[in-house]
Motif scaffolding. Sequence first.
Motif, short mmCIF file in Angstrom:
data_model
loop_
_atom_site.label_atom_id
_atom_site.label_comp_id
_atom_site.label_asym_id
_atom_site.label_seq_id
_atom_site.Cartn_x
_atom_site.Cartn_y
_atom_site.Cartn_z
N ILE A 1 10.85 -2.68 -0.43
CA ILE A 1 10.09 -3.31 -1.51
C ILE A 1 8.66 -2.76 -1.46
CG2 ILE A 1 9.16 -5.48 -2.42
CD1 ILE A 1 11.60 -6.87 -1.11
N GLY A 2 8.13 -2.38 -2.60
CA GLY A 2 6.79 -1.84 -2.65
C GLY A 2 5.82 -2.78 -3.34
N ILE A 3 4.60 -2.83 -2.82
CA ILE A 3 3.51 -3.60 -3.43
C ILE A 3 2.28 -2.71 -3.46
CG2 ILE A 3 1.99 -5.61 -3.22
CD1 ILE A 3 4.25 -7.01 -1.67
N ASP A 4 1.66 -2.58 -4.62
CA ASP A 4 0.43 -1.80 -4.71
C ASP A 4 -0.37 -2.28 -5.91
OD1 ASP A 4 -0.30 1.33 -3.47
OD2 ASP A 4 -1.49 0.49 -5.09
N SER A 5 -1.68 -2.43 -5.71
CA SER A 5 -2.55 -2.87 -6.80
C SER A 5 -2.76 -1.77 -7.83
CB SER A 5 -3.91 -3.32 -6.24
OG SER A 5 -4.54 -2.25 -5.55
N ASN A 6 -2.46 -0.53 -7.44
CA ASN A 6 -2.56 0.60 -8.35
C ASN A 6 -1.22 0.77 -9.07
OD1 ASN A 6 -2.46 3.28 -9.42
ND2 ASN A 6 -4.13 3.90 -8.07
N GLU B 1 4.40 2.73 -9.86
CA GLU B 1 5.39 3.34 -10.74
C GLU B 1 5.88 4.67 -10.19
OE1 GLU B 1 8.04 3.82 -13.76
OE2 GLU B 1 6.90 2.01 -13.22
N ALA B 2 4.97 5.46 -9.63
CA ALA B 2 5.36 6.75 -9.06
C ALA B 2 6.30 6.55 -7.87
CB ALA B 2 4.12 7.52 -8.61
N ALA B 3 5.99 5.59 -7.00
CA ALA B 3 6.85 5.33 -5.83
C ALA B 3 8.24 4.90 -6.27
CB ALA B 3 6.20 4.26 -4.95
N LEU B 4 8.32 4.14 -7.34
CA LEU B 4 9.61 3.69 -7.86
C LEU B 4 10.39 4.86 -8.46
CD1 LEU B 4 11.31 1.11 -8.19
CD2 LEU B 4 10.26 0.82 -10.46
N GLN B 5 9.72 5.67 -9.27
CA GLN B 5 10.37 6.81 -9.91
C GLN B 5 10.83 7.85 -8.89
OE1 GLN B 5 7.81 8.45 -12.93
NE2 GLN B 5 8.07 6.72 -14.33
N LEU B 6 10.06 8.02 -7.83
CA LEU B 6 10.41 9.01 -6.80
C LEU B 6 11.48 8.51 -5.84
CD1 LEU B 6 6.78 10.23 -5.98
CD2 LEU B 6 8.58 11.60 -7.06
N GLY B 7 11.86 7.25 -5.96
CA GLY B 7 12.87 6.68 -5.08
C GLY B 7 12.36 6.32 -3.71
N ILE B 8 11.04 6.26 -3.56
CA ILE B 8 10.44 5.89 -2.27
C ILE B 8 10.67 4.42 -2.00
CG2 ILE B 8 8.23 5.63 -1.05
CD1 ILE B 8 7.30 8.16 -2.57
N VAL B 9 10.62 3.60 -3.04
CA VAL B 9 10.91 2.17 -2.92
C VAL B 9 12.06 1.81 -3.84
CG1 VAL B 9 8.51 1.64 -2.32
CG2 VAL B 9 9.23 1.49 -4.71
N ASP B 10 12.73 0.72 -3.53
CA ASP B 10 13.85 0.26 -4.36
C ASP B 10 13.37 -0.70 -5.44
OD1 ASP B 10 16.08 1.51 -2.84
OD2 ASP B 10 15.30 0.23 -1.24
N LYS B 11 12.28 -1.43 -5.12
CA LYS B 11 11.77 -2.43 -6.06
C LYS B 11 10.26 -2.50 -5.94
CE LYS B 11 15.78 -5.38 -4.99
NZ LYS B 11 16.18 -6.71 -4.45
N ILE B 12 9.62 -2.87 -7.02
CA ILE B 12 8.19 -3.20 -7.01
C ILE B 12 8.06 -4.69 -7.29
CG2 ILE B 12 5.97 -2.91 -8.19
CD1 ILE B 12 6.65 -0.54 -6.47
N GLY C 1 0.83 -1.20 0.00
CA GLY C 1 0.00 0.00 0.00
C GLY C 1 0.86 1.25 0.00
N LEU C 2 1.05 1.83 -1.19
CA LEU C 2 1.99 2.96 -1.33
C LEU C 2 1.26 4.29 -1.39
CD1 LEU C 2 4.39 1.21 -3.86
CD2 LEU C 2 4.76 1.59 -1.41
N GLY C 3 0.39 4.49 -0.40
CA GLY C 3 -0.29 5.77 -0.26
C GLY C 3 0.53 6.72 0.58
N LEU C 4 -0.11 7.73 1.13
CA LEU C 4 0.58 8.73 1.95
C LEU C 4 1.32 8.10 3.12
CD1 LEU C 4 1.07 11.67 3.00
CD2 LEU C 4 -1.10 11.42 4.23
N ILE C 5 0.62 7.24 3.89
CA ILE C 5 1.22 6.68 5.11
C ILE C 5 2.33 5.69 4.78
CG2 ILE C 5 0.78 5.36 7.21
CD1 ILE C 5 -0.40 8.17 7.23
N GLY C 6 2.02 4.72 3.94
CA GLY C 6 3.02 3.71 3.60
C GLY C 6 4.26 4.31 2.95
N SER C 7 4.06 5.26 2.05
CA SER C 7 5.19 5.88 1.35
C SER C 7 6.00 6.78 2.28
CB SER C 7 4.69 6.68 0.14
OG SER C 7 4.12 5.83 -0.84
N SER C 8 5.32 7.53 3.15
CA SER C 8 6.04 8.40 4.09
C SER C 8 6.86 7.56 5.08
CB SER C 8 5.07 9.30 4.85
OG SER C 8 4.44 10.21 3.97
#
Length: 280
Positions: free
Chosen positions: A29-34, A39-50, A7-14
């Motif tokens: 590692i990021g997991i999101d059904s959206n 893709e945004a979390a990966l591009q922003l460097g919030i996660v290392d992998k999807i 869940g890469l929303g506000l809370i999970g990503s922050s």
Amino acid sequence: MIVTVIGLGLIGSSMAIDLKSRGFAQTIIGIDSNAIHAEAALQLGIVDKIMEMQEGIAQADLILLATPVDVSLKILPKVLDQIDEQIVADVCSTKGKLNERVYYHKKRENFVSTHPMAGTEHSGPRAAFSGLFDGRATIITDAEDSSDKALQTIKTMYECLNMRIIYMNAYNHDVHAAYISHISHISSMALALTVLEKEKNEKNILDLASGGFDSTVRLAKSPASMWAPIFMENSENVATVLDTYIEHLQTFKKAITDQDSTNITELINQSNKIKRVLNR
């Protein structure tokens, strides 16, 4: 430590941003059904992998479930089904039904039920930022059902996020959350609906809006995908709070209608006592 955030929303990503930057996690590692959020979390460097769910769980040391509560109710048992020694924590705003759902699960002690009391009216990974949790409180519920190892790991995680930890049972949490969080959102949404209804006929009304209006109605911008499930899952407590809230609104209405300045002044003075709580 490898942390998987579901869940890469506000809370999970922050959480991901600060857990990585402050050294708690080496890999996120990021997991999101959206797919757009992922893709945004990966591009922003919030996660290392999807990754897909199964692979992301298998590779993790710690799994953070940061999805809306209705989704978490479905996902949490499946996550616990797939873990070995991994630790799992959620960040949902209601705890009772979620904790009940996994009470008899064989991996229940690997799970820590938490609620970090932080957020904004915005959503998605692009709304995430460092420092969201600094100085805020986080609740750990039904701690006696979690192992010492799991509790210590999650305690260390929240200390990394500069949060103070409060322990309570799930029932008390849901009652308190209804009073200090859920009713605030309903009040804001009701005010927004009231003004929007008036705006249909008086187009300039919003031009008069000032800082007081903005701060009061800000929470009405919160996403329905998150808040509708919260109200549903905590409906009994929210309904009780609404009854009390409506009672006070009616008291204010009567005093104003009756031109009872003494009662109006007393109601305002009584409400001012909240300063003692907020200024502690």
